[in-house]
Design a protein around this motif. Structure first.
Motif, PDB file in Angstrom:
ATOM      1  N   ASP A 239       3.067 -13.007 -31.693  1.00  0.00           N
ATOM      2  CA  ASP A 239       1.825 -13.434 -31.060  1.00  0.00           C
ATOM      3  C   ASP A 239       1.302 -12.345 -30.133  1.00  0.00           C
ATOM      4  OD1 ASP A 239       1.670 -15.883 -32.274  1.00  0.00           O
ATOM      5  OD2 ASP A 239       2.865 -16.886 -30.742  1.00  0.00           O
ATOM      6  N   PRO A 240      -0.014 -12.173 -30.040  1.00  0.00           N
ATOM      7  CA  PRO A 240      -0.563 -11.204 -29.088  1.00  0.00           C
ATOM      8  C   PRO A 240      -0.211 -11.594 -27.653  1.00  0.00           C
ATOM      9  CG  PRO A 240      -2.228 -11.912 -30.672  1.00  0.00           C
ATOM     10  CD  PRO A 240      -1.056 -12.828 -30.833  1.00  0.00           C
ATOM     11  N   PRO A 241      -0.205 -10.638 -26.737  1.00  0.00           N
ATOM     12  CA  PRO A 241       0.092 -10.969 -25.329  1.00  0.00           C
ATOM     13  C   PRO A 241      -0.891 -11.994 -24.791  1.00  0.00           C
ATOM     14  CG  PRO A 241       0.129  -8.602 -25.680  1.00  0.00           C
ATOM     15  CD  PRO A 241      -0.412  -9.202 -26.928  1.00  0.00           C
ATOM     16  N   LEU A 242      -0.404 -12.814 -23.880  1.00  0.00           N
ATOM     17  CA  LEU A 242      -1.232 -13.877 -23.332  1.00  0.00           C
ATOM     18  C   LEU A 242      -2.444 -13.312 -22.592  1.00  0.00           C
ATOM     19  CD1 LEU A 242      -1.532 -16.928 -22.881  1.00  0.00           C
ATOM     20  CD2 LEU A 242      -0.220 -16.665 -20.767  1.00  0.00           C
ATOM     21  N   LEU A 243      -2.272 -12.185 -21.912  1.00  0.00           N
ATOM     22  CA  LEU A 243      -3.396 -11.571 -21.199  1.00  0.00           C
ATOM     23  C   LEU A 243      -4.502 -11.184 -22.169  1.00  0.00           C
ATOM     24  CD1 LEU A 243      -4.634 -10.504 -18.595  1.00  0.00           C
ATOM     25  CD2 LEU A 243      -3.380  -8.366 -18.950  1.00  0.00           C
ATOM     26  N   LEU A 244      -4.145 -10.640 -23.323  1.00  0.00           N
ATOM     27  CA  LEU A 244      -5.145 -10.262 -24.322  1.00  0.00           C
ATOM     28  C   LEU A 244      -5.803 -11.501 -24.916  1.00  0.00           C
ATOM     29  CD1 LEU A 244      -6.558  -8.144 -26.034  1.00  0.00           C
ATOM     30  CD2 LEU A 244      -4.610  -8.196 -27.609  1.00  0.00           C
ATOM     31  N   ARG A 245      -5.038 -12.547 -25.162  1.00  0.00           N
ATOM     32  CA  ARG A 245      -5.602 -13.787 -25.702  1.00  0.00           C
ATOM     33  C   ARG A 245      -6.617 -14.388 -24.741  1.00  0.00           C
ATOM     34  NH1 ARG A 245      -0.584 -17.403 -26.996  1.00  0.00           N
ATOM     35  NH2 ARG A 245       0.773 -15.679 -26.419  1.00  0.00           N
ATOM     36  N   PHE A 246      -6.244 -14.466 -23.474  1.00  0.00           N
ATOM     37  CA  PHE A 246      -7.148 -15.033 -22.474  1.00  0.00           C
ATOM     38  C   PHE A 246      -8.399 -14.172 -22.305  1.00  0.00           C
ATOM     39  CE2 PHE A 246      -4.334 -17.967 -19.674  1.00  0.00           C
ATOM     40  CZ  PHE A 246      -4.166 -18.799 -20.776  1.00  0.00           C
ATOM     41  N   GLY A 291      -8.628 -18.970 -15.784  1.00  0.00           N
ATOM     42  CA  GLY A 291      -7.841 -18.063 -16.606  1.00  0.00           C
ATOM     43  C   GLY A 291      -6.835 -17.263 -15.794  1.00  0.00           C
ATOM     44  N   THR A 292      -7.231 -16.823 -14.602  1.00  0.00           N
ATOM     45  CA  THR A 292      -6.312 -16.052 -13.759  1.00  0.00           C
ATOM     46  C   THR A 292      -5.139 -16.903 -13.297  1.00  0.00           C
ATOM     47  OG1 THR A 292      -8.171 -14.701 -12.993  1.00  0.00           O
ATOM     48  CG2 THR A 292      -6.150 -14.640 -11.689  1.00  0.00           C
ATOM     49  N   VAL A 293      -5.409 -18.116 -12.838  1.00  0.00           N
ATOM     50  CA  VAL A 293      -4.331 -18.993 -12.366  1.00  0.00           C
ATOM     51  C   VAL A 293      -3.407 -19.364 -13.516  1.00  0.00           C
ATOM     52  CG1 VAL A 293      -3.830 -21.244 -11.346  1.00  0.00           C
ATOM     53  CG2 VAL A 293      -5.688 -19.856 -10.425  1.00  0.00           C
ATOM     54  N   LEU A 294      -3.956 -19.692 -14.682  1.00  0.00           N
ATOM     55  CA  LEU A 294      -3.112 -20.043 -15.832  1.00  0.00           C
ATOM     56  C   LEU A 294      -2.287 -18.853 -16.301  1.00  0.00           C
ATOM     57  CD1 LEU A 294      -5.547 -22.266 -17.922  1.00  0.00           C
ATOM     58  CD2 LEU A 294      -3.652 -23.007 -16.491  1.00  0.00           C
ATOM     59  N   TRP A 295      -2.823 -17.652 -16.173  1.00  0.00           N
ATOM     60  CA  TRP A 295      -2.038 -16.483 -16.564  1.00  0.00           C
ATOM     61  C   TRP A 295      -0.866 -16.269 -15.610  1.00  0.00           C
ATOM     62  CZ3 TRP A 295      -1.939 -11.331 -14.321  1.00  0.00           C
ATOM     63  CH2 TRP A 295      -1.221 -10.418 -15.099  1.00  0.00           C
ATOM     64  N   PHE A 296      -1.083 -16.504 -14.324  1.00  0.00           N
ATOM     65  CA  PHE A 296       0.030 -16.397 -13.385  1.00  0.00           C
ATOM     66  C   PHE A 296       1.058 -17.503 -13.595  1.00  0.00           C
ATOM     67  CE2 PHE A 296      -2.794 -13.673 -10.774  1.00  0.00           C
ATOM     68  CZ  PHE A 296      -1.904 -12.656 -10.502  1.00  0.00           C
ATOM     69  N   GLN A 297       0.629 -18.628 -14.160  1.00  0.00           N
ATOM     70  CA  GLN A 297       1.551 -19.721 -14.469  1.00  0.00           C
ATOM     71  C   GLN A 297       2.072 -19.645 -15.900  1.00  0.00           C
ATOM     72  OE1 GLN A 297      -0.698 -23.278 -13.701  1.00  0.00           O
ATOM     73  NE2 GLN A 297      -0.606 -23.053 -11.476  1.00  0.00           N
ATOM     74  N   SER A 298       2.006 -18.487 -16.529  1.00  0.00           N
ATOM     75  CA  SER A 298       2.296 -18.373 -17.961  1.00  0.00           C
ATOM     76  C   SER A 298       3.775 -18.546 -18.290  1.00  0.00           C
ATOM     77  CB  SER A 298       1.821 -17.012 -18.478  1.00  0.00           C
ATOM     78  OG  SER A 298       2.464 -15.960 -17.761  1.00  0.00           O
TER      79      SER A 298
END
Length: 349
Positions: A239-246, A291-298
């Motif tokens: 899977d692509p990195p979550l940061l790239l997906r977001f 998106g920023t908060v969800l990425w920190f909670q990834s």
């Protein structure tokens, strides 16, 4: 920044009033707010940022009514002074709003966003409304003491009446910073960006095509999560990195808005704060914060619950094959039933 209120007409030897021009501009903004509310209004009451956007729409209507009053009764009023008073104070107030909206919105999401959706309590909604009223009141008090609403008479060149208005530096820095962050992420993951972009576009279409399954007994809404394509599963691609997906999921919806704002700045088009601080900017900032908060909670596997965002599909972009496998590993594989000893303790009504 100076706003032109009236100019001299050489043919008729009289002043030309520009109040109708400002009325049309503010009316266009109110109409755009109404269209946005029709399309993205389900989550406005579920977060501080949503309530901020709703309050902004209400004040825009009041600003439109004030401008219309000045235009309708311009024969009985000093139109230039009245319009300057309205535009200068409103631009000052609007320019003060973006920073507290962003800070308090980020704190709100850090405290409330979780993988499990919870209904918004009435107490939390009232608290957000009180905070918003305080922000608006403080901005109005500051504008009352610090705004210069005097009409400026320009005699150099063509005679005209001018008024000092404020722009919003926070909106400019926000749009520029977000655009640069998107460019940096896409440049860093340049090799995987095209593949991930096609996947994000396909998942978004599948999400839009799949209707939600209502559950009246739970405060959750369910959809069938789009599955990766069969070819991708067969190839076994990670899977692509979550940061790239977001980043790509956000860019699908908000790149045109950011591009228009940056183009206006690059072309040196003067845009006062009562134009740039609008509902679209609030919704864009809302998506950035979520998106920023969800990425920190990834680190938490599984979907994102039901974040208060009507544009970006954060749960779809987070829950892909790799996340699903991690989630399945955490689930128990056994099947349990009630024993007779357990059923004796049940209360029958």
């Amino acid at each position: 920044m100076l706003a032109v209120l009236e100019t001299w007409e050489e043919e008729g030897r009289r002043w030309q009033d520009h109040t109708l021009l400002y009325l049309s501009l503010i009316g266009f903004k109110v109409g755009l707010n109404a269209l946005t509310l029709v399309l993205c209004s389900q989550s406005l009451r579920r977060s501080f940022m949503g309530l901020s956007g709703a309050s902004l729409c209400l004040v825009d209507v009041l600003l439109l009514c004030g401008t219309a009053y000045i235009w309708l009764f311009r024969q009985h009023l000093n139109a230039a002074s009245s319009l300057c008073l309205l535009l200068s104070h409103s631009s000052t107030v609007y320019s003060l709003l973006p920073l507290p909206f962003l800070l308090l919105g980020a704190l709100d999401y850090c405290a409330t966003l979780s993988p499990v959706s919870r209904p918004t309590s009435l107490h939390r909604t009232r608290s957000c409304c009180l905070v918003l009223l305080s922000i608006w009141a403080l901005a109005c008090v500051y504008s009352y003491h610090c705004t210069d609403s005097e009409v400026i008479i320009a005699t150099d060149g063509e005679p005209m009446l001018l008024c000092t208005v404020q722009d919003s530096a926070v909106v400019l820095y926000f749009c520029a910073g977000t655009s640069l962050a998107i460019a940096a992420v896409l440049l860093y993951y340049s090799q995987r960006a095209p593949e991930c972009f096609r996947t994000a576009l396909r998942l978004s279409r599948q999400w839009d095509a799949s209707p939600p399954v209502p559950h009246c007994d739970l405060p959750l809404s369910y959809r069938k999560a789009p599955q990766p394509a069969a070819a991708e599963q067969a190839e076994g691609l990670p899977d692509p990195p979550l940061l790239l997906r977001f980043t790509l999921g956000f860019s699908l919806y908000w790149i045109p808005f950011l591009g228009v704002n940056m183009a206006c700045r690059l072309l040196n088009l003067a845009t006062p704060s009562y134009v740039t601080v609008n509902l679209l900017w609030v919704l864009c900032a809302n998506s950035v914060l979520i998106g920023t908060v969800l990425w920190f909670q990834s680190r938490q596997p599984g979907p994102c619950g039901n974040p208060p965002d009507d544009t970006c599909r954060w749960s779809v972009y987070k829950l892909q094959s790799g996340d699903e496998s991690k989630l399945q590993e955490k689930l128990s594989q056994g099947i349990y039933t009630l024993s007779s000893r357990d059923t004796d303790k049940l209360l029958y009504v």
